[in-house]
Design a protein around this motif. Structure first.
Motif, PDB file in Angstrom:
ATOM      1  N   SER A 179      31.648  37.689  35.344  1.00 33.37           N
ATOM      2  CA  SER A 179      31.331  37.423  36.742  1.00 33.37           C
ATOM      3  C   SER A 179      32.455  36.597  37.352  1.00 33.37           C
ATOM      4  O   SER A 179      33.112  35.820  36.664  1.00 33.37           O
ATOM      5  N   VAL A 180      32.658  36.749  38.655  1.00 36.00           N
ATOM      6  CA  VAL A 180      33.734  36.035  39.331  1.00 36.00           C
ATOM      7  C   VAL A 180      33.200  35.281  40.541  1.00 36.00           C
ATOM      8  O   VAL A 180      32.498  35.845  41.377  1.00 36.00           O
ATOM      9  N   GLY A 181      33.531  33.999  40.607  1.00 37.64           N
ATOM     10  CA  GLY A 181      33.284  33.182  41.783  1.00 37.64           C
ATOM     11  C   GLY A 181      34.634  32.739  42.322  1.00 37.64           C
ATOM     12  O   GLY A 181      35.305  33.446  43.057  1.00 37.64           O
ATOM     13  N   GLY A 182      35.058  31.541  41.890  1.00 39.87           N
ATOM     14  CA  GLY A 182      36.393  31.076  42.264  1.00 39.87           C
ATOM     15  C   GLY A 182      37.498  31.673  41.424  1.00 39.87           C
ATOM     16  O   GLY A 182      38.663  31.679  41.824  1.00 39.87           O
ATOM     17  N   GLY A 183      37.159  32.154  40.237  1.00 38.26           N
ATOM     18  CA  GLY A 183      38.132  32.872  39.429  1.00 38.26           C
ATOM     19  C   GLY A 183      38.670  32.173  38.209  1.00 38.26           C
ATOM     20  O   GLY A 183      39.523  32.722  37.510  1.00 38.26           O
ATOM     21  N   GLY A 184      38.206  30.961  37.886  1.00 43.52           N
ATOM     22  CA  GLY A 184      38.721  30.262  36.715  1.00 43.52           C
ATOM     23  C   GLY A 184      38.382  30.957  35.411  1.00 43.52           C
ATOM     24  O   GLY A 184      39.251  31.146  34.549  1.00 43.52           O
ATOM     25  N   LEU A 185      37.127  31.359  35.250  1.00 46.51           N
ATOM     26  CA  LEU A 185      36.717  32.079  34.047  1.00 46.51           C
ATOM     27  C   LEU A 185      37.473  33.398  33.942  1.00 46.51           C
ATOM     28  O   LEU A 185      38.026  33.730  32.883  1.00 46.51           O
ATOM     29  N   PHE A 186      37.522  34.134  35.027  1.00 47.54           N
ATOM     30  CA  PHE A 186      38.209  35.413  35.024  1.00 47.54           C
ATOM     31  C   PHE A 186      39.692  35.264  34.684  1.00 47.54           C
ATOM     32  O   PHE A 186      40.227  35.993  33.847  1.00 47.54           O
ATOM     33  N   ALA A 187      40.383  34.330  35.338  1.00 46.87           N
ATOM     34  CA  ALA A 187      41.830  34.184  35.121  1.00 46.87           C
ATOM     35  C   ALA A 187      42.139  33.881  33.662  1.00 46.87           C
ATOM     36  O   ALA A 187      43.091  34.427  33.091  1.00 46.87           O
ATOM     37  N   GLY A 188      41.338  33.015  33.041  1.00 47.80           N
ATOM     38  CA  GLY A 188      41.581  32.675  31.649  1.00 47.80           C
ATOM     39  C   GLY A 188      41.215  33.785  30.693  1.00 47.80           C
ATOM     40  O   GLY A 188      42.021  34.185  29.835  1.00 47.80           O
ATOM     41  N   VAL A 189      40.004  34.321  30.826  1.00 43.77           N
ATOM     42  CA  VAL A 189      39.544  35.378  29.923  1.00 43.77           C
ATOM     43  C   VAL A 189      40.409  36.624  30.067  1.00 43.77           C
ATOM     44  O   VAL A 189      40.795  37.250  29.073  1.00 43.77           O
ATOM     45  N   ALA A 190      40.734  37.004  31.302  1.00 46.53           N
ATOM     46  CA  ALA A 190      41.522  38.216  31.510  1.00 46.53           C
ATOM     47  C   ALA A 190      42.948  38.074  30.986  1.00 46.53           C
ATOM     48  O   ALA A 190      43.501  39.019  30.413  1.00 46.53           O
ATOM     49  N   THR A 191      43.555  36.918  31.152  1.00 43.68           N
ATOM     50  CA  THR A 191      44.907  36.707  30.631  1.00 43.68           C
ATOM     51  C   THR A 191      44.947  36.950  29.129  1.00 43.68           C
ATOM     52  O   THR A 191      45.817  37.664  28.610  1.00 43.68           O
ATOM     53  N   ALA A 192      43.992  36.370  28.424  1.00 44.00           N
ATOM     54  CA  ALA A 192      43.952  36.524  26.971  1.00 44.00           C
ATOM     55  C   ALA A 192      43.546  37.934  26.573  1.00 44.00           C
ATOM     56  O   ALA A 192      44.063  38.493  25.595  1.00 44.00           O
ATOM     57  N   ALA A 193      42.615  38.540  27.297  1.00 40.47           N
ATOM     58  CA  ALA A 193      42.155  39.885  26.951  1.00 40.47           C
ATOM     59  C   ALA A 193      43.267  40.907  27.137  1.00 40.47           C
ATOM     60  O   ALA A 193      43.504  41.764  26.260  1.00 40.47           O
ATOM     61  N   LEU A 194      43.968  40.839  28.264  1.00 47.86           N
ATOM     62  CA  LEU A 194      45.044  41.800  28.514  1.00 47.86           C
ATOM     63  C   LEU A 194      46.160  41.654  27.484  1.00 47.86           C
ATOM     64  O   LEU A 194      46.773  42.646  27.066  1.00 47.86           O
ATOM     65  N   GLU A 195      46.433  40.425  27.067  1.00 51.12           N
ATOM     66  CA  GLU A 195      47.435  40.181  26.029  1.00 51.12           C
ATOM     67  C   GLU A 195      47.034  40.864  24.722  1.00 51.12           C
ATOM     68  O   GLU A 195      47.899  41.323  23.950  1.00 51.12           O
ATOM     69  N   ALA A 196      45.713  40.957  24.477  1.00 48.71           N
ATOM     70  CA  ALA A 196      45.202  41.587  23.258  1.00 48.71           C
ATOM     71  C   ALA A 196      44.959  43.082  23.423  1.00 48.71           C
ATOM     72  O   ALA A 196      44.442  43.735  22.508  1.00 48.71           O
ATOM     73  N   GLY A 197      45.299  43.640  24.582  1.00 44.58           N
ATOM     74  CA  GLY A 197      45.119  45.062  24.801  1.00 44.58           C
ATOM     75  C   GLY A 197      43.709  45.461  25.176  1.00 44.58           C
ATOM     76  O   GLY A 197      43.323  46.629  25.023  1.00 44.58           O
ATOM     77  N   VAL A 198      42.938  44.503  25.689  1.00 45.58           N
ATOM     78  CA  VAL A 198      41.551  44.747  26.086  1.00 45.58           C
ATOM     79  C   VAL A 198      41.443  44.669  27.604  1.00 45.58           C
ATOM     80  O   VAL A 198      41.989  43.748  28.228  1.00 45.58           O
ATOM     81  N   GLY A 199      40.758  45.639  28.204  1.00 41.33           N
ATOM     82  CA  GLY A 199      40.582  45.649  29.648  1.00 41.33           C
ATOM     83  C   GLY A 199      39.533  44.648  30.106  1.00 41.33           C
ATOM     84  O   GLY A 199      38.780  44.105  29.297  1.00 41.33           O
ATOM     85  N   VAL A 200      39.499  44.411  31.413  1.00 47.46           N
ATOM     86  CA  VAL A 200      38.558  43.445  31.985  1.00 47.46           C
ATOM     87  C   VAL A 200      37.931  44.038  33.238  1.00 47.46           C
ATOM     88  O   VAL A 200      38.614  44.645  34.071  1.00 47.46           O
ATOM     89  N   VAL A 201      36.618  43.840  33.363  1.00 46.59           N
ATOM     90  CA  VAL A 201      35.907  44.181  34.592  1.00 46.59           C
ATOM     91  C   VAL A 201      35.457  42.883  35.246  1.00 46.59           C
ATOM     92  O   VAL A 201      34.777  42.062  34.617  1.00 46.59           O
ATOM     93  N   ALA A 202      35.857  42.686  36.497  1.00 49.44           N
ATOM     94  CA  ALA A 202      35.486  41.502  37.276  1.00 49.44           C
ATOM     95  C   ALA A 202      34.370  41.893  38.232  1.00 49.44           C
ATOM     96  O   ALA A 202      34.553  42.742  39.102  1.00 49.44           O
ATOM     97  N   VAL A 203      33.203  41.279  38.067  1.00 48.53           N
ATOM     98  CA  VAL A 203      32.031  41.659  38.854  1.00 48.53           C
ATOM     99  C   VAL A 203      31.675  40.551  39.837  1.00 48.53           C
ATOM    100  O   VAL A 203      31.580  39.379  39.452  1.00 48.53           O
ATOM    101  N   GLU A 204      31.473  40.939  41.101  1.00 48.93           N
ATOM    102  CA  GLU A 204      31.086  39.996  42.146  1.00 48.93           C
ATOM    103  C   GLU A 204      29.888  40.529  42.927  1.00 48.93           C
ATOM    104  O   GLU A 204      29.743  41.746  43.088  1.00 48.93           O
ATOM    105  N   PRO A 205      29.052  39.633  43.462  1.00 48.82           N
ATOM    106  CA  PRO A 205      28.041  40.078  44.414  1.00 48.82           C
ATOM    107  C   PRO A 205      28.718  40.641  45.663  1.00 48.82           C
ATOM    108  O   PRO A 205      29.803  40.201  46.049  1.00 48.82           O
ATOM    109  N   GLU A 206      28.066  41.601  46.302  1.00 48.12           N
ATOM    110  CA  GLU A 206      28.652  42.220  47.493  1.00 48.12           C
ATOM    111  C   GLU A 206      28.972  41.200  48.583  1.00 48.12           C
ATOM    112  O   GLU A 206      29.953  41.368  49.320  1.00 48.12           O
TER     113      GLU A 206
END
Length: 309
Positions: A179-206
């Motif tokens: 889930s994404v609000g301000g983006g701290g969780l997303f920025a950290g998790v996605a940086t590490a995931a992409l480095e490991a070759g894993v994709g990321v889905v960022a989900v927000e309320p409409e």
């Protein structure tokens, strides 16, 4: 409180350093299988009830190591998960925490912050007033100003989740969903995931779509917020670090209606007896594609449970 300049996302090396730094101070994430293709990362079992404990602890310990933690302690404007995490991390290391809230903040939040020995300051009727007072306090007292999400140390702490998740899912993963609000969780998790070759889905309320709006505009923009998950995901703007990471190959941005979030939260309780906040359920709305191996981060559980049946 806002920064005067855009701050970069954490690097993979900074996330690894954060993992080493906070080891033994936070709870390793528990990952369970919900189906053959879906794993659930139960980060709501973290200290203070959310992933925010990781970033708060990393921020404090990094400054302590560098000798940049002032005698006046640490300060933040947040009555939510970030404020709780900041106060918890400070108390664990005998550091003073001063937390600013508006005068109309729910008494239960004030009481919980004080249970962590925080010096709670109630200022004004809006969070903007509390943030301004926090900034003034940091300047006059010398206290170290923390942020709920927009800082590389905060995002790096959150990013330590990724390696733990990958270590706990046999057979590997295609995608991590957050889930994404301000983006701290997303920025950290996605940086590490992409480095490991894993994709990321960022989900927000409409109607809390700070990241999606920034991607559409090509820059960080202010957005109105109105969602059942706004208490945690209601940032009016995403961090520039999150926008930078979201532009990288392997990231998808998804918007979901409140009705789907409410249904997902109820489904987590009915099917798995997992009681989480709406922000965590936002990520759970994502349905894996055929053959896609997914881990969904359930990020927090600081929520009233009276509406779960």
């Amino acid at each position: 409180m806002p920064h005067l300049r855009a701050l970069p996302p954490p690097t993979p090396g900074e996330i690894k350093a954060a993992a080493d730094r906070i080891s033994g101070h936070v709870r390793p994430v528990t990952v369970v299988s919900a189906s053959p293709s879906l794993s659930l990362a139960l980060e709501f079992m973290q200290h203070t009830g959310s992933f925010k404990a990781r970033g708060a602890m990393n921020f404090l310990l990094a400054h302590q190591e560098a000798g940049t933690l002032p005698a006046a302690g640490i300060t933040i404007a947040s009555g939510g998960n970030a404020g709780l995490a900041c106060a918890w991390a400070a108390r664990a290391h005998g550091v003073r925490a001063t937390v600013f809230l508006p005068e109309n903040a729910p008494p239960v939040k004030v009481a919980r912050l004080r249970s962590y020995d925080a010096d709670v300051r109630l200022v004004g009727q809006r969070y903007d007033e509390a943030r301004a007072a926090c900034a003034d306090f940091a300047e006059t007292s010398g206290a170290l100003a923390s942020h709920a999400y927009d800082h590389p140390l905060i995002a790096a702490g959150a990013g330590t989740l990724t390696a733990e998740i990958l270590d706990r899912v046999p057979g590997g993963l295609d995608t991590i969903v957050v889930s994404v609000g301000g983006g701290g969780l997303f920025a950290g998790v996605a940086t590490a995931a992409l480095e490991a070759g894993v994709g990321v889905v960022a989900v927000e309320p409409e109607n809390c779509r700070a990241l999606d709006a920034a991607l559409s505009a090509g820059r960080v923009v202010d957005v109105p917020v109105s969602s059942v998950a706004a208490d945690s995901l209601g940032a009016t703007r995403v961090s520039s670090a999150a926008l930078e990471v979201a532009r990288r190959p392997g990231v998808r941005s998804v918007l979901v209606p409140d009705e789907a979030i409410v249904e997902a939260r109820q489904r987590l309780w009915t099917d798995h007896r997992l009681a989480v906040e709406h922000a965590a359920a936002t990520a759970y709305t994502y349905t894996p594609e055929a053959g896609e191996r997914v881990a969904t981060v359930l990020c927090g559980a600081n929520t009233p449970l009276s509406d779960l049946t």
